[in-house]
Design an enzyme around this catalytic site. Sequence first.
Site, PDB file in Angstrom:
ATOM      1  N   LYS A 111       0.831  -1.218   0.000  1.00  0.00           N
ATOM      2  CA  LYS A 111       0.000   0.000   0.000  1.00  0.00           C
ATOM      3  C   LYS A 111       0.859   1.258   0.000  1.00  0.00           C
ATOM      4  O   LYS A 111       0.563   2.219  -0.700  1.00  0.00           O
ATOM      5  CB  LYS A 111      -0.938   0.036   1.229  1.00  0.00           C
ATOM      6  CG  LYS A 111      -1.941  -1.096   1.286  1.00  0.00           C
ATOM      7  CD  LYS A 111      -2.950  -0.904   2.422  1.00  0.00           C
ATOM      8  CE  LYS A 111      -2.346  -0.901   3.806  1.00  0.00           C
ATOM      9  NZ  LYS A 111      -1.681  -2.167   4.196  1.00  0.00           N
ATOM     10  N   ARG A 115      11.815  -7.430   5.779  1.00  0.00           N
ATOM     11  CA  ARG A 115      11.966  -5.975   5.608  1.00  0.00           C
ATOM     12  C   ARG A 115      12.885  -5.374   6.676  1.00  0.00           C
ATOM     13  O   ARG A 115      12.663  -5.553   7.869  1.00  0.00           O
ATOM     14  CB  ARG A 115      10.570  -5.347   5.698  1.00  0.00           C
ATOM     15  CG  ARG A 115      10.533  -3.853   5.487  1.00  0.00           C
ATOM     16  CD  ARG A 115       9.141  -3.384   5.203  1.00  0.00           C
ATOM     17  NE  ARG A 115       8.278  -3.428   6.379  1.00  0.00           N
ATOM     18  CZ  ARG A 115       7.009  -3.021   6.367  1.00  0.00           C
ATOM     19  NH1 ARG A 115       6.458  -2.571   5.252  1.00  0.00           N
ATOM     20  NH2 ARG A 115       6.281  -3.090   7.459  1.00  0.00           N
ATOM     21  N   ARG A 148      11.753  -3.387  12.064  1.00  0.00           N
ATOM     22  CA  ARG A 148      10.636  -2.949  12.903  1.00  0.00           C
ATOM     23  C   ARG A 148      10.235  -4.095  13.827  1.00  0.00           C
ATOM     24  O   ARG A 148      10.166  -5.236  13.396  1.00  0.00           O
ATOM     25  CB  ARG A 148       9.439  -2.586  12.007  1.00  0.00           C
ATOM     26  CG  ARG A 148       9.480  -1.187  11.472  1.00  0.00           C
ATOM     27  CD  ARG A 148       8.473  -0.943  10.376  1.00  0.00           C
ATOM     28  NE  ARG A 148       7.101  -1.329  10.688  1.00  0.00           N
ATOM     29  CZ  ARG A 148       6.057  -1.051   9.902  1.00  0.00           C
ATOM     30  NH1 ARG A 148       6.241  -0.379   8.770  1.00  0.00           N
ATOM     31  NH2 ARG A 148       4.844  -1.420  10.205  1.00  0.00           N
ATOM     32  N   ARG A 159      -0.522  -9.637  13.032  1.00  0.00           N
ATOM     33  CA  ARG A 159      -1.063  -8.479  12.291  1.00  0.00           C
ATOM     34  C   ARG A 159      -1.977  -8.941  11.155  1.00  0.00           C
ATOM     35  O   ARG A 159      -2.985  -8.295  10.858  1.00  0.00           O
ATOM     36  CB  ARG A 159       0.089  -7.630  11.728  1.00  0.00           C
ATOM     37  CG  ARG A 159       0.816  -6.840  12.807  1.00  0.00           C
ATOM     38  CD  ARG A 159       2.147  -6.327  12.317  1.00  0.00           C
ATOM     39  NE  ARG A 159       2.043  -5.329  11.269  1.00  0.00           N
ATOM     40  CZ  ARG A 159       3.045  -5.019  10.429  1.00  0.00           C
ATOM     41  NH1 ARG A 159       4.202  -5.669  10.503  1.00  0.00           N
ATOM     42  NH2 ARG A 159       2.874  -4.086   9.534  1.00  0.00           N
TER      43      ARG A 159
HETATM   44  P1  AMP Z   1       1.274   0.224   9.080  1.00  0.00           P
HETATM   45  O1  AMP Z   1       2.562   0.896   8.849  1.00  0.00           O
HETATM   46  O2  AMP Z   1       0.136   0.827   8.306  1.00  0.00           O
HETATM   47  O3  AMP Z   1       1.346  -1.281   8.914  1.00  0.00           O
HETATM   48  O4  AMP Z   1       0.905   0.480  10.615  1.00  0.00           O
HETATM   49  C1  AMP Z   1       1.769   0.061  11.650  1.00  0.00           C
HETATM   50  C2  AMP Z   1       1.000  -0.025  12.962  1.00  0.00           C
HETATM   51  O5  AMP Z   1       0.473   1.270  13.293  1.00  0.00           O
HETATM   52  C3  AMP Z   1      -0.209  -0.944  12.944  1.00  0.00           C
HETATM   53  O6  AMP Z   1       0.131  -2.310  13.168  1.00  0.00           O
HETATM   54  C4  AMP Z   1      -1.025  -0.362  14.098  1.00  0.00           C
HETATM   55  O7  AMP Z   1      -0.466  -0.707  15.355  1.00  0.00           O
HETATM   56  C5  AMP Z   1      -0.806   1.139  13.904  1.00  0.00           C
HETATM   57  N1  AMP Z   1      -1.823   1.724  12.998  1.00  0.00           N
HETATM   58  C6  AMP Z   1      -1.618   2.291  11.786  1.00  0.00           C
HETATM   59  N2  AMP Z   1      -2.761   2.726  11.242  1.00  0.00           N
HETATM   60  C7  AMP Z   1      -3.740   2.403  12.138  1.00  0.00           C
HETATM   61  C8  AMP Z   1      -5.143   2.565  12.154  1.00  0.00           C
HETATM   62  N3  AMP Z   1      -5.810   3.125  11.137  1.00  0.00           N
HETATM   63  N4  AMP Z   1      -5.824   2.103  13.246  1.00  0.00           N
HETATM   64  C9  AMP Z   1      -5.184   1.543  14.287  1.00  0.00           C
HETATM   65  N5  AMP Z   1      -3.864   1.345  14.323  1.00  0.00           N
HETATM   66  C10 AMP Z   1      -3.130   1.766  13.269  1.00  0.00           C
END
Ligand code: AMP
Length: 221
Positions: free
Chosen positions: A13, A127, A160, A171
Amino acid sequence: MVIILLGPPGVGKGTQGALLVEAFGWERIATGDLLRSARRDGSELGSKAQSYMDAGNLVPDELIVALVRDHLQKLASDQGVIFDGFPRTLAQAEALDGVLADVGRKVDAVVLLEAPADVLVKRLSGRWSCPQCQEVYNIHFDPPVTEGICDECGARLTQRKDDLPDTVRHRLGVYRDQTRPLVEHYEEASAPVIRIEGDRKLEHVSRAIRRSLVKQLGVGA
Ligand code: AMP
């Protein structure tokens, strides 16, 4: 235009969102990036979000909705927006519908990117990124020249916490249970859901997304 990029972690994404920004001049609002930057800045939001993120759980809806509302308010009312990693729960989707309705806007389309779970686990757990210049590598598909060292700036790469294999699997479960059901929410709301196969070369994926958006929404590239 208000577009939502929906899909599991690791499906691409972030990369595709950045390419859409280049192609259409939209603003990308990526909640994961905003939260990581809040953590780097040591802000209150960052410290509240930390334990949820490291465990691969969702940060509470009220924190996320406030963050997004804040960002949207800074944009011109006709600025195209692409959401990446938001909404992730039905409560967030409903809150977004309300925030947009207040300014006479709505979600124009959802781009649903999908790929098999084993591909996602390999992508995420491989990653590594540079804490200094944010360059991202994958030890399986796109390794740095010298193991563990950033090609761009020479800093030592880090992984990470939420990309460790067990957390990645968790996740993906959170995505399946809480986020994937949003497809039905948008189908019921009559927003077109554009399904794209994400397990292909990134330029093929990006071409497929752009073509569908041009065809379905008439956006000009
Ligand atoms: P991402 O980089 O989008 O995979 O987000 C990393 C982490 O940030 C996720 O695993 C959540 O812990 C938190 N996070 C990001 N976006 C959201 C969201 N819209 N709602 C809740 N947690 C989020």
